[in-house]
Design a protein around this motif. Structure first.
Motif, PDB file in Angstrom:
ATOM      1  N   GLU A 208       1.107   1.190   1.229  1.00  0.00           N
ATOM      2  CA  GLU A 208       1.838   0.551   2.319  1.00  0.00           C
ATOM      3  C   GLU A 208       3.325   0.919   2.287  1.00  0.00           C
ATOM      4  O   GLU A 208       3.927   1.195   3.329  1.00  0.00           O
TER       5      GLU A 208
ATOM      6  N   SER B 140      -5.916  -3.262   5.577  1.00  0.00           N
ATOM      7  CA  SER B 140      -5.067  -3.720   6.667  1.00  0.00           C
ATOM      8  C   SER B 140      -3.600  -3.612   6.233  1.00  0.00           C
ATOM      9  O   SER B 140      -3.214  -4.167   5.205  1.00  0.00           O
ATOM     10  N   TYR B 141      -2.808  -2.901   7.012  1.00  0.00           N
ATOM     11  CA  TYR B 141      -1.393  -2.730   6.695  1.00  0.00           C
ATOM     12  C   TYR B 141      -0.539  -3.357   7.792  1.00  0.00           C
ATOM     13  O   TYR B 141      -0.930  -3.386   8.957  1.00  0.00           O
ATOM     14  N   LYS B 142       0.629  -3.849   7.406  1.00  0.00           N
ATOM     15  CA  LYS B 142       1.559  -4.444   8.368  1.00  0.00           C
ATOM     16  C   LYS B 142       2.475  -3.336   8.894  1.00  0.00           C
ATOM     17  O   LYS B 142       3.577  -3.143   8.396  1.00  0.00           O
ATOM     18  N   LEU B 143       2.020  -2.614   9.898  1.00  0.00           N
ATOM     19  CA  LEU B 143       2.763  -1.481  10.432  1.00  0.00           C
ATOM     20  C   LEU B 143       3.101  -1.722  11.893  1.00  0.00           C
ATOM     21  O   LEU B 143       2.359  -2.397  12.601  1.00  0.00           O
ATOM     22  N   LYS B 144       4.217  -1.147  12.333  1.00  0.00           N
ATOM     23  CA  LYS B 144       4.614  -1.317  13.729  1.00  0.00           C
ATOM     24  C   LYS B 144       4.217  -0.113  14.577  1.00  0.00           C
ATOM     25  O   LYS B 144       3.564  -0.249  15.594  1.00  0.00           O
TER      26      LYS B 144
END
Length: 168
Positions: A121, A144-148
Motif C-alpha cells: 500500500e 483492499s487498498y485506500k487509494l484515490k
C-alpha cells in the motif's frame, strides 16, 4: 517515461518508499563473449532474472551485451525491484516501451512467478503521489487498498506482466 528499456519501480528503504528508474540496454555483442554490466544492483540477482527471461520467453540473451543501471546512483538490494528489472530488459530487447504512467514492483521467482512484497500500500501511495495512473504488482498482494486515483493491476507471473505492459 516512454523509452525502451526504462521502467519505474517502488522500493522500500527502511520505513520510506522511493521510486527508482531501472534502465536496461540489450545490444548484440560485437565480441565472442557477451558482457554484463550492472550498476546499482546485485549482479547475481540480475543474472537470475536474465536466466528466467531466457527460459520463459526463449529469448537469446546470451549473445547480447546487457547493461543495467539504477538511475541516480542508488544501490538497490530489495527483491521487489525484480519485476521492473525483468520488464526493463525485455523492453530493451524488444525495442518497445512499456505502457506509460504504470509503475511496477514485485519479487520474481526462478520459475517466473510473482511473489508478494511487504508495504504494497505504501508503494501504491507513492506511485499515486507522483502521478502514476496504475501499478503492476503480484496477484498475491491483492487486497483492499485506500487509494484515490491509482489502479492496481495484478499478475501471477512475468508472462502475465509482459502481456499487460506491452499491449498497445
Amino acid at each position: 517515461l516512454s523509452k525502451p528499456g526504462s521502467v519505474v519501480s517502488a522500493i522500500s528503504e527502511g520505513r520510506r518508499v522511493l521510486l527508482v528508474e531501472v534502465q536496461s540496454l540489450v545490444v548484440g555483442s560485437g565480441y565472442g563473449m557477451a558482457k554484463r554490466t550492472f550498476l546499482g544492483l546485485d549482479p547475481n540477482r540480475a543474472n537470475l532474472m536474465i536466466a528466467a527471461i531466457e527460459k520463459m520467453f526463449c529469448y537469446k540473451l546470451g549473445v547480447n551485451d546487457i547493461i543495467i543501471n539504477i538511475v541516480g546512483g542508488l544501490k538497490v538490494k530489495e527483491p521487489a525491484l525484480d519485476l521492473a528489472l525483468v520488464l526493463s530488459i525485455i523492453s530493451s530487447y524488444k525495442r518497445e516501451s512499456v505502457i506509460k504512467d504504470v509503475g511496477v514492483f514485485g519479487e520474481v521467482g526462478l520459475t517466473g512467478e510473482l511473489r508478494p512484497v511487504p508495504n504494497a500500500e505504501k508503494r501504491l501511495l507513492e506511485f499515486e503521489k507522483m502521478g502514476f495512473t496504475a501499478a503492476l504488482m503480484p496477484a498475491k498482494n491483492k487486497q483492499s487498498y485506500k487509494l484515490k486515483t491509482i489502479k492496481p493491476i495484478y499478475a501471477n507471473d512475468i508472462n502475465e506482466a509482459v502481456q499487460v505492459m506491452f499491449k498497445k
